[in-house]
Design an enzyme around this catalytic site. Structure first.
Site, PDB file in Angstrom:
ATOM      1  N   GLU A  90      -8.694 -10.276  -8.277  1.00  0.00           N
ATOM      2  CA  GLU A  90      -7.761  -9.178  -8.005  1.00  0.00           C
ATOM      3  C   GLU A  90      -6.540  -9.248  -8.932  1.00  0.00           C
ATOM      4  OE1 GLU A  90      -7.218  -9.262  -3.719  1.00  0.00           O
ATOM      5  OE2 GLU A  90      -9.270  -8.559  -3.411  1.00  0.00           O
ATOM      6  N   ARG A 107       2.500  -6.596   8.828  1.00  0.00           N
ATOM      7  CA  ARG A 107       1.765  -5.452   9.397  1.00  0.00           C
ATOM      8  C   ARG A 107       2.325  -5.051  10.755  1.00  0.00           C
ATOM      9  NH1 ARG A 107      -4.004  -7.590   7.197  1.00  0.00           N
ATOM     10  NH2 ARG A 107      -4.195  -6.237   5.368  1.00  0.00           N
ATOM     11  N   ARG A 152      -1.912 -14.614   4.407  1.00  0.00           N
ATOM     12  CA  ARG A 152      -2.623 -13.901   5.475  1.00  0.00           C
ATOM     13  C   ARG A 152      -1.899 -14.084   6.817  1.00  0.00           C
ATOM     14  NH1 ARG A 152      -7.191 -11.732   3.798  1.00  0.00           N
ATOM     15  NH2 ARG A 152      -8.359 -11.734   5.736  1.00  0.00           N
ATOM     16  N   LYS A 166       0.822  -1.217   0.000  1.00  0.00           N
ATOM     17  CA  LYS A 166       0.000   0.000   0.000  1.00  0.00           C
ATOM     18  C   LYS A 166       0.860   1.274   0.000  1.00  0.00           C
ATOM     19  CE  LYS A 166      -4.013  -2.148   2.186  1.00  0.00           C
ATOM     20  NZ  LYS A 166      -5.120  -1.936   3.154  1.00  0.00           N
ATOM     21  N   THR A 170      -5.413  -7.393  10.368  1.00  0.00           N
ATOM     22  CA  THR A 170      -5.700  -6.098   9.732  1.00  0.00           C
ATOM     23  C   THR A 170      -5.282  -4.942  10.631  1.00  0.00           C
ATOM     24  OG1 THR A 170      -7.632  -7.145   8.731  1.00  0.00           O
ATOM     25  CG2 THR A 170      -7.525  -4.747   8.618  1.00  0.00           C
ATOM     26  N   TYR A 229     -11.970  -1.964  -4.273  1.00  0.00           N
ATOM     27  CA  TYR A 229     -12.558  -2.199  -2.948  1.00  0.00           C
ATOM     28  C   TYR A 229     -14.086  -2.110  -2.981  1.00  0.00           C
ATOM     29  CZ  TYR A 229      -8.058  -2.330  -0.505  1.00  0.00           C
ATOM     30  OH  TYR A 229      -6.812  -2.686  -0.041  1.00  0.00           O
ATOM     31  N   HIS A 267      -2.055  -5.497   1.484  1.00  0.00           N
ATOM     32  CA  HIS A 267      -3.333  -6.184   1.305  1.00  0.00           C
ATOM     33  C   HIS A 267      -3.076  -7.583   0.780  1.00  0.00           C
ATOM     34  CE1 HIS A 267      -7.374  -7.110  -0.201  1.00  0.00           C
ATOM     35  NE2 HIS A 267      -6.774  -7.496  -1.313  1.00  0.00           N
ATOM     36  N   PHE A 285     -15.467   3.023   6.719  1.00  0.00           N
ATOM     37  CA  PHE A 285     -14.075   3.327   6.379  1.00  0.00           C
ATOM     38  C   PHE A 285     -13.829   3.417   4.871  1.00  0.00           C
ATOM     39  CE2 PHE A 285     -14.549  -1.276   7.038  1.00  0.00           C
ATOM     40  CZ  PHE A 285     -14.048  -1.796   5.841  1.00  0.00           C
TER      41      PHE A 285
END
Ligand code: CMP
Length: 131
Positions: free
Chosen positions: A120, A96, A79, A3, A85, A43, A109, A51
């Site tokens: 995606e 993260r 993941r 990101k 998240t 998204y 992501h 959000f």
């Protein structure tokens, strides 16, 4: 997708190294800046959530790096690699935990299913861009 916060902070190289070092093969890779319309489309599933507007604005605020990755059990393992998240809840050593600063500015992501991974991947790459 790496990101805008992580790319702007100069963490893209370290993140890609961690991804490759965990056994993922990079099948496709590109750096682009999404328009607000493209971010909204990507998204779309979150349309209407509180959000969503921030997410679209943030995701079009700077360069991102999109990638298609290959591995057995890729969706679940990725993941695990990226962590929760919310970075405050992410395990030590996850991407993260290392690079995200908040739930909104969360560095990376990952697709949440094989089906969405295909959708995606098709969003970012033509067949000629995958190896
Ligand atoms: P990502 O994996 O890109 O998928 C959707 C994104 O929306 C998510 O990471 C977060 O950046 C953001 N997001 C999800 N849930 C929330 C929330 N409750 N509050 C703020 N942002 C969120």
């Amino acid at each position: 997708m790496i990101k805008p916060d992580a790319v702007a902070a100069g963490n893209a190289g370290a993140i890609l190294q961690q991804i490759e070092g965990t056994g993922f093969e990079i099948v496709a890779l590109k750096m682009i800046r999404l328009s607000a319309e493209q971010a909204a489309q990507f998204y779309d599933i979150h349309t209407g959530k509180p959000f969503y507007d921030f997410l679209v604005n943030f995701m079009s605020s700077g360069k991102i790096i999109a990638a298609v990755l290959k591995k057995n059990n890729a969706v679940q393992d990725f993941r695990t690699l990226i962590g929760n998240t919310n970075p405050a809840k992410a395990e030590e050593g996850t991407i993260r935990k290392l690079y995200a600063s908040s739930m909104e500015l969360n560095a990376i992501h990952g697709s949440d299913s094989d089906e969405n991974a295909l959708i995606e991947a098709n969003f970012f790459f033509s067949n000629f861009e995958r190896y």
